[in-house]
Scaffold this motif. Sequence first.
Motif, short mmCIF file in Angstrom:
data_model
loop_
_atom_site.label_atom_id
_atom_site.label_comp_id
_atom_site.label_asym_id
_atom_site.label_seq_id
_atom_site.Cartn_x
_atom_site.Cartn_y
_atom_site.Cartn_z
N GLU A 11 9.86 5.64 5.05
CA GLU A 11 9.19 4.39 4.67
C GLU A 11 7.84 4.61 4.00
O GLU A 11 7.57 3.87 3.02
N PRO A 12 6.86 5.39 4.41
CA PRO A 12 6.79 6.18 5.65
C PRO A 12 6.06 5.39 6.74
O PRO A 12 5.20 4.57 6.47
N ASP A 13 6.41 5.71 8.01
CA ASP A 13 5.77 5.08 9.16
C ASP A 13 5.75 6.09 10.31
O ASP A 13 6.51 5.99 11.27
N MET A 14 4.83 7.04 10.20
CA MET A 14 4.76 8.10 11.19
C MET A 14 4.25 7.58 12.53
O MET A 14 4.64 8.07 13.59
N GLY A 15 3.41 6.54 12.49
CA GLY A 15 2.89 5.98 13.73
C GLY A 15 3.99 5.42 14.61
O GLY A 15 4.03 5.68 15.82
N ALA A 16 4.91 4.64 14.02
CA ALA A 16 6.02 4.09 14.78
C ALA A 16 6.92 5.20 15.31
O ALA A 16 7.43 5.12 16.44
N PHE A 17 7.11 6.25 14.50
CA PHE A 17 7.93 7.38 14.94
C PHE A 17 7.31 8.06 16.15
O PHE A 17 8.01 8.42 17.11
N ASN B 57 0.82 -1.23 0.00
CA ASN B 57 0.00 0.00 0.00
C ASN B 57 0.85 1.27 0.00
O ASN B 57 0.56 2.24 0.70
N GLY B 58 1.94 1.25 -0.77
CA GLY B 58 2.77 2.43 -0.90
C GLY B 58 3.79 2.64 0.20
O GLY B 58 4.53 3.63 0.16
N ALA B 59 3.85 1.75 1.16
CA ALA B 59 4.82 1.87 2.26
C ALA B 59 5.80 0.71 2.20
O ALA B 59 5.41 -0.44 1.99
N ARG B 60 7.08 1.02 2.37
CA ARG B 60 8.13 -0.01 2.35
C ARG B 60 8.64 -0.19 3.78
O ARG B 60 9.52 0.52 4.24
N ARG B 61 8.05 -1.19 4.49
CA ARG B 61 8.32 -1.33 5.91
C ARG B 61 8.78 -2.73 6.30
O ARG B 61 9.13 -2.93 7.46
N TRP B 62 8.77 -3.70 5.42
CA TRP B 62 8.98 -5.08 5.80
C TRP B 62 10.15 -5.72 5.05
O TRP B 62 10.42 -5.38 3.90
N ILE B 63 10.81 -6.64 5.72
CA ILE B 63 11.85 -7.48 5.12
C ILE B 63 11.34 -8.92 5.19
O ILE B 63 11.05 -9.42 6.28
N SER B 64 11.22 -9.57 4.05
CA SER B 64 10.68 -10.92 4.01
C SER B 64 11.71 -11.92 4.54
O SER B 64 12.85 -11.97 4.07
N LEU B 65 11.28 -12.72 5.52
CA LEU B 65 12.14 -13.77 6.09
C LEU B 65 11.57 -15.16 5.83
O LEU B 65 11.95 -16.13 6.48
N GLY B 66 10.66 -15.27 4.90
CA GLY B 66 10.07 -16.56 4.56
C GLY B 66 8.88 -16.89 5.43
O GLY B 66 7.73 -16.76 5.01
N ILE B 67 9.13 -17.31 6.66
CA ILE B 67 8.03 -17.69 7.54
C ILE B 67 7.30 -16.48 8.10
O ILE B 67 6.18 -16.60 8.59
N MET B 68 7.92 -15.31 8.05
CA MET B 68 7.28 -14.09 8.52
C MET B 68 7.95 -12.88 7.88
O MET B 68 9.09 -12.96 7.40
N ASN B 69 7.21 -11.77 7.84
CA ASN B 69 7.76 -10.51 7.36
C ASN B 69 8.18 -9.68 8.57
O ASN B 69 7.36 -9.38 9.44
#
Length: 444
Positions: free
Chosen positions: A227-233, A165-177
Amino acid sequence: MKKKPTAAAKKNSAPWGARLRGALAGMLPRWPGRDLAGALAGGGSRDDLPVRLSNRTYAGTRNVAVRELGFDQPLLWVVVALLAWGLVMVYSASIALPDNPRFSSYAHTHFVLRHGISMVIGVVAAMVAFQFPMRSWEKMAPWLFAVALVLLVIVLIPFIGRGVNGARRWISLGIMNFQPSELAKLAVLLYAASYMVRKMEVKERFFHAVAPMAVAVGVVGMLLLAEPDMGAFMVIVVIAMGILFLGGVNARMFFLMALVVVAAFALMVMTSDFRRQRVFAYLDPWSVEHALGKGYQLSHSLIAFGRGEIFGVGLGGSVEKLHWLPEAHTDFLLAVIGEEFGLLGVVVLIALFLWLTRRIMHIGRQAIALDQVFSGLVAQGVGLWMGFQAFINIGVNLGALPTKGLTLPLMSYGGSAILLNLVALSIVLRVDYENRQMMKGGRS
């Protein structure tokens, strides 16, 4: 010459009450930890203590060693209850998603199974984290902060970071992001606590105490906003500022800094078109302009709460989760809880989070009273994290706050969020464990 009375004669001449107690003593067994037969017979050991009630004195019982709990078990059971409730609600909220063409390749149990796997991984990680003493966490804090910064940079690299959804926040690890911003919350928390311990001698000199920490949080903030991730900030800023305040920085200058932070967030909203639209949609989600746009989630969340009324429509009976309410299993899980369990369920949930936050803060104050400043600040930082994030998520779902992508701690679907929540809470249990060891006279 006068004969000495025999043993039988002595027995017969004893008062009838003593003879009765002796007879009962012969028939009763000896219970572990309490010699009832001996007490009835009037006998005792050197460990027996007399107990005086009113004007009568009764024979005491033998001292029994009390089994002391190693850590706060009520806190653990509240966490387990929230995890179990969250697992059930994730299943309820996601069971119909495969009917959507977007998720047509998924099984109906896809999300709940992944959520369950994340919980298992989180429990294992929490058990490992509990084994590390707090002095080890204090030594690791700067290194963990550096790792979090590296991951926040890596997630922005194309073909590594996963965009949704336009945000780049995850790194794929296979069993989980994996979401680096969740690790950043814990890393900043530990780093801020260790920083305040190292800067205790200059905490009244505001700029000497705060400026380096402000730079560190600013760097994290820039990476999160990219990313953007203003909530985490926002959560990270509250954690860092809360630890600085609890650590004893100058109060007047602290509140001045708080005003600057609020002004900075307001400026970010004003200069961002999509954030500004979210605020306008929050103010009037039912307008023609917003009902099918930025206010769509909020309006359907409010409909869900309205349908739930006092006692809810029953588990599994939600209508809004049937492709009306987007992200019902993540950010808006509380709306499904409100629809299926009603006002009563929402009140119980809020009470659980209030108790959880209050108990964590109490453990932190206890550690500080025992002169374990780092441990106390870490525990209180976790309390701020859980309490503030739950407050934001509940406020967003109820329409009291503008829409923001923050999950409900311990309950919403999300692998890395559950993982880091459990690790943070295991550290709190470790703080409580060391508190108890010190109060017993041992070493932490």
